[in-house]
Design an enzyme around this catalytic site. Structure first.
Site, PDB file in Angstrom:
ATOM      1  N   LYS A 124      -9.773  -8.164  -1.540  1.00 21.66           N
ATOM      2  CA  LYS A 124      -8.495  -8.311  -2.932  1.00 21.66           C
ATOM      3  C   LYS A 124      -8.739 -10.156  -2.788  1.00 21.66           C
ATOM      4  O   LYS A 124      -7.860 -10.301  -3.423  1.00 21.66           O
ATOM      5  CB  LYS A 124      -7.393  -8.041  -1.945  1.00 21.66           C
ATOM      6  CG  LYS A 124      -7.662  -6.772  -2.156  1.00 21.66           C
ATOM      7  CD  LYS A 124      -5.575  -5.603  -1.665  1.00 21.66           C
ATOM      8  CE  LYS A 124      -6.379  -4.533  -1.066  1.00 21.66           C
ATOM      9  NZ  LYS A 124      -6.057  -3.442  -2.814  1.00 21.66           N
TER      10      LYS A 124
ATOM     11  N   ASP B 195       1.500  -6.652   7.697  1.00 20.00           N
ATOM     12  CA  ASP B 195      -0.320  -6.465   6.161  1.00 20.00           C
ATOM     13  C   ASP B 195      -0.004  -7.621   5.045  1.00 20.00           C
ATOM     14  O   ASP B 195       0.890  -7.152   4.086  1.00 20.00           O
ATOM     15  CB  ASP B 195       0.434  -4.936   6.007  1.00 20.00           C
ATOM     16  CG  ASP B 195      -0.561  -4.374   4.895  1.00 20.00           C
ATOM     17  OD1 ASP B 195      -0.917  -5.132   4.186  1.00 20.00           O
ATOM     18  OD2 ASP B 195      -0.484  -3.362   4.750  1.00 20.00           O
TER      19      ASP B 195
ATOM     20  N   CYS C  70      -0.580   4.073  -3.988  1.00 19.34           N
ATOM     21  CA  CYS C  70      -0.668   4.459  -2.346  1.00 19.34           C
ATOM     22  C   CYS C  70       0.557   3.931  -1.316  1.00 19.34           C
ATOM     23  O   CYS C  70       0.792   3.631  -0.506  1.00 19.34           O
ATOM     24  CB  CYS C  70      -1.894   3.836  -1.522  1.00 19.34           C
ATOM     25  SG  CYS C  70      -3.695   3.795  -2.122  1.00 19.34           S
TER      26      CYS C  70
ATOM     27  N   GLN D 119      -2.060  -7.941   0.557  1.00 16.87           N
ATOM     28  CA  GLN D 119      -1.214  -8.737  -0.731  1.00 16.87           C
ATOM     29  C   GLN D 119      -0.921 -10.119  -0.709  1.00 16.87           C
ATOM     30  O   GLN D 119      -0.506 -11.023  -1.724  1.00 16.87           O
ATOM     31  CB  GLN D 119      -0.474  -7.936  -1.729  1.00 16.87           C
ATOM     32  CG  GLN D 119      -0.492  -6.253  -1.898  1.00 16.87           C
ATOM     33  CD  GLN D 119      -1.809  -6.459  -3.336  1.00 16.87           C
ATOM     34  OE1 GLN D 119      -1.962  -7.704  -3.855  1.00 16.87           O
ATOM     35  NE2 GLN D 119      -2.221  -5.109  -3.137  1.00 16.87           N
TER      36      GLN D 119
ATOM     37  N   HIS E  64       2.448   0.293   2.091  1.00 23.25           N
ATOM     38  CA  HIS E  64       1.618   0.822   1.524  1.00 23.25           C
ATOM     39  C   HIS E  64       1.116   2.154   2.098  1.00 23.25           C
ATOM     40  O   HIS E  64       1.241   2.555   3.452  1.00 23.25           O
ATOM     41  CB  HIS E  64       0.272   0.404   1.664  1.00 23.25           C
ATOM     42  CG  HIS E  64      -1.170   0.222   1.386  1.00 23.25           C
ATOM     43  ND1 HIS E  64      -1.959   1.187   1.574  1.00 23.25           N
ATOM     44  CD2 HIS E  64      -1.798   0.650   0.203  1.00 23.25           C
ATOM     45  CE1 HIS E  64      -3.060   1.312   1.104  1.00 23.25           C
ATOM     46  NE2 HIS E  64      -2.722   0.783  -0.527  1.00 23.25           N
TER      47      HIS E  64
HETATM   48  N1  7TS Z   1      -2.098  -3.000   2.359  1.00 19.34           N
HETATM   49  C1  7TS Z   1      -1.361  -3.615   0.829  1.00 19.34           C
HETATM   50  C2  7TS Z   1      -0.383  -3.545   0.878  1.00 19.34           C
HETATM   51  C3  7TS Z   1      -1.996  -2.771  -0.258  1.00 19.34           C
HETATM   52  O1  7TS Z   1      -2.471  -2.938  -1.416  1.00 19.34           O
HETATM   53  C4  7TS Z   1      -3.147  -2.168   0.215  1.00 19.34           C
HETATM   54  C5  7TS Z   1      -4.455  -1.739  -0.719  1.00 19.34           C
HETATM   55  C6  7TS Z   1      -4.065  -1.656   2.036  1.00 19.34           C
HETATM   56  C7  7TS Z   1      -2.848  -2.207   2.793  1.00 19.34           C
HETATM   57  C8  7TS Z   1      -4.991  -0.798   2.225  1.00 19.34           C
HETATM   58  O2  7TS Z   1      -6.685  -1.774   1.869  1.00 19.34           O
HETATM   59  P1  7TS Z   1      -7.802  -1.877   1.628  1.00 19.34           P
HETATM   60  O3  7TS Z   1      -8.250  -2.650   1.774  1.00 19.34           O
HETATM   61  O4  7TS Z   1      -7.812  -1.174   3.161  1.00 19.34           O
HETATM   62  O5  7TS Z   1      -8.332  -0.356   0.987  1.00 19.34           O
HETATM   63  N2  7TS Z   1      -3.851  -1.648  -1.968  1.00 19.34           N
HETATM   64  C9  7TS Z   1      -3.959  -1.255  -2.903  1.00 19.34           C
HETATM   65  C10 7TS Z   1      -3.544  -1.506  -4.458  1.00 19.34           C
HETATM   66  O6  7TS Z   1      -2.658  -1.590  -4.365  1.00 19.34           O
HETATM   67  N3  7TS Z   1      -4.676  -0.756  -5.253  1.00 19.34           N
HETATM   68  O7  7TS Z   1      -5.606  -0.111  -5.154  1.00 19.34           O
HETATM   69  C11 7TS Z   1      -5.313  -0.238  -3.534  1.00 19.34           C
END
Ligand code: 7TS
Length: 426
Positions: free
Chosen positions: A244, A218, A384, A221, A141
């Site tokens: 999430k 990371d 992303c 997910q 990501h």
């Molecule tokens: N890493 C992964 C694997 C993710 O899916 C996401 C967010 C992030 C990092 C970043 O998370 P945040 O809470 O810092 O924004 N993924 C997504 C997505 O797949 N669609 O919207 C956000």
């Protein structure tokens, strides 16, 4: 998954989430209202953010109604109540991911992205230099990719990318080639937000450690939908986001092994994170507060701990099983269409509940827009992961992502909407 796992009552779970009884349509300038609201919401955008159960909303509301106060510094009653709830929330999250060091190993951040940046700035800027290598995967990501790329530019380090195979799995031979004596950090996504791939984090941790490198996984997910034990995985750092996993927005977790967090200097300075300050110098507070400068995310931390309770009471293995069954059902149907391309590992493999696909001749954004006419919320775009989409040979994909409250009927509605898009663009 051969082990028998009792299913849970999905309708009972759905009743825990007020938003799931919403109907959507009509005027979007007035959130939650609109005269044409008529179609029941089918929420399949859980990879982006999950919905929030009433008890998490209540936990935060109770904080604001009954004991809203700043933490750590007060002797008055409300501040003591808030401090205990906020500090205990760290212990709860430590338990949630098997961090035996307790709260010392759990830093509350804004989200996964900030967790990643915290280590990149505090450790990376100080420790990396020309000749050092950071190993990522092609499925990272942007939260990891852009962060390490920019830290590499600032420090003169190099970034290398482990390839993926045609089914979206990590090429472990390539990983073994890339991870070597110059590697200082291996930063890899635990579960891909596009492919659903579950990466062999424990093997990568062994590889990293055999080369005296650190590993950062990371878990954005992964933590929401599969049991995570950071010590079994053997990671040095782990990150995930509250929004999430049935928790509020604005809060994430950075896990770090205690001795590593102890050794790293913070990069956000100010109140709360200090022990002793003079005009000349300062020393740092104990863990984890040394990394939580300023007034922290109090309501959000309390909400996140409640979300962890909620998930554990239902049972993470049962949630994982439910999500996988839905993804499997969706993939089975999608694979039956020869005009649909599904990305990531095939059905039956250990994967997560995200299903990314493209329908021939229909741009993913158009597809998402037709889905919206059916009140089906999916995501379209690069999610992303622009470089990953380049590798997949497409600029964008449509993505349905399932969670504990989704049903087979909702998958059917998704398929109906795909069929409608096919008719419209034929
Ligand atoms: N890493 C992964 C694997 C993710 O899916 C996401 C967010 C992030 C990092 C970043 O998370 P945040 O809470 O810092 O924004 N993924 C997504 C997505 O797949 N669609 O919207 C956000």
């Amino acid at each position: 998954m051969s082990k028998h796992i009792e299913p849970f009552d999905v309708e009972g779970v759905r009743a825990d989430f007020p938003i799931l009884s919403r109907e959507v349509g009509g005027d979007i300038s007035t959130p939650g209202a609109g005269p044409d609201d008529s179609t029941p919401l089918v929420y399949l955008d859980n990879g982006a953010t999950s919905q929030t159960p009433e008890r998490v909303i209540d936990a935060m509301s109770t904080y604001y109604r009954e004991y809203n106060s700043n933490v750590h510094r007060g002797v008055h009653h409300l501040s003591q109540e808030a401090s205990i709830a906020y500090e205990t929330a760290h212990d709860r999250l430590a338990e949630f991911i098997g961090a035996s060091g307790g709260r010392e190993e759990i830093v509350f951040t804004k989200n996964t992205t900030e967790s990643m940046n915290t280590i990149a700035y505090s450790w990376g800027l100080a420790e990396l230099g020309p000749g050092d290598e950071i190993v990522l995967s092609e499925m990272e990501h942007h939260a990891a990719l852009v962060t390490w790329q920019q830290i590499a530019k600032k420090t003169g380090a190099d970034v290398k990318f482990v390839r993926i195979d045609d089914d979206g799995r990590l090429d472990m031979d390539h990983a073994r080639e890339l991870i070597g004596e110059n590697t200082e950090m291996v930063s890899v996504v635990h579960v891909s937000n596009v492919l659903g791939t579950v990466n062999p984090v424990a093997d990568l941790a062994d590889l990293a450690h055999a080369n005296d490198a650190y590993i950062f996984a990371d878990g954005a997910q992964a933590a929401p939908n599969r049991p995570v034990d950071v010590e079994e995985l053997g990671v040095d750092f782990y990150a995930f986001s509250g929004h999430k996993m049935c928790g509020p927005t604005g809060i994430g977790v950075l896990y770090g092994k205690e001795h590593l967090l102890e050794a790293i200097d913070p990069f956000l300075y100010g109140g709360m994170m200090i022990r002793k300050v003079s005009f000349e110098d300062s020393t740092w507070n104990e863990l984890p507060w040394k990394f939580e400068a300023g007034t922290p995310l109090i309501a959000e931390g309390i909400g996140l701990a409640e979300a962890a309770d909620y998930i554990d009471e239902i049972g993470m293995e049962r949630i994982q099983r439910h999500e996988l069954e839905l993804a499997d059902y969706a993939m089975e149907q999608l694979e039956g269409f020869d005009d649909v391309e599904v990305y990531g590992p095939p059905r039956g493999e250990d994967r997560s509940g995200v299903v990314s696909f493209n329908l021939d001749g229909v741009h993913a954004h158009d597809l998402a827009s037709i889905m919206n006419d059916y009140a089906v919320a999916i995501r379209a775009g690069d999610h992303c992961t622009q470089p990953l989409h380049e590798t997949l040979g497409t600029a964008a994909s449509a993505r349905a992502s399932f969670y504990l409250y989704n049903t087979r009927e909702e998958v059917d509605t998704l398929l109906e909407a795909i069929d409608s898009a096919r008719q419209l663009f034929a």
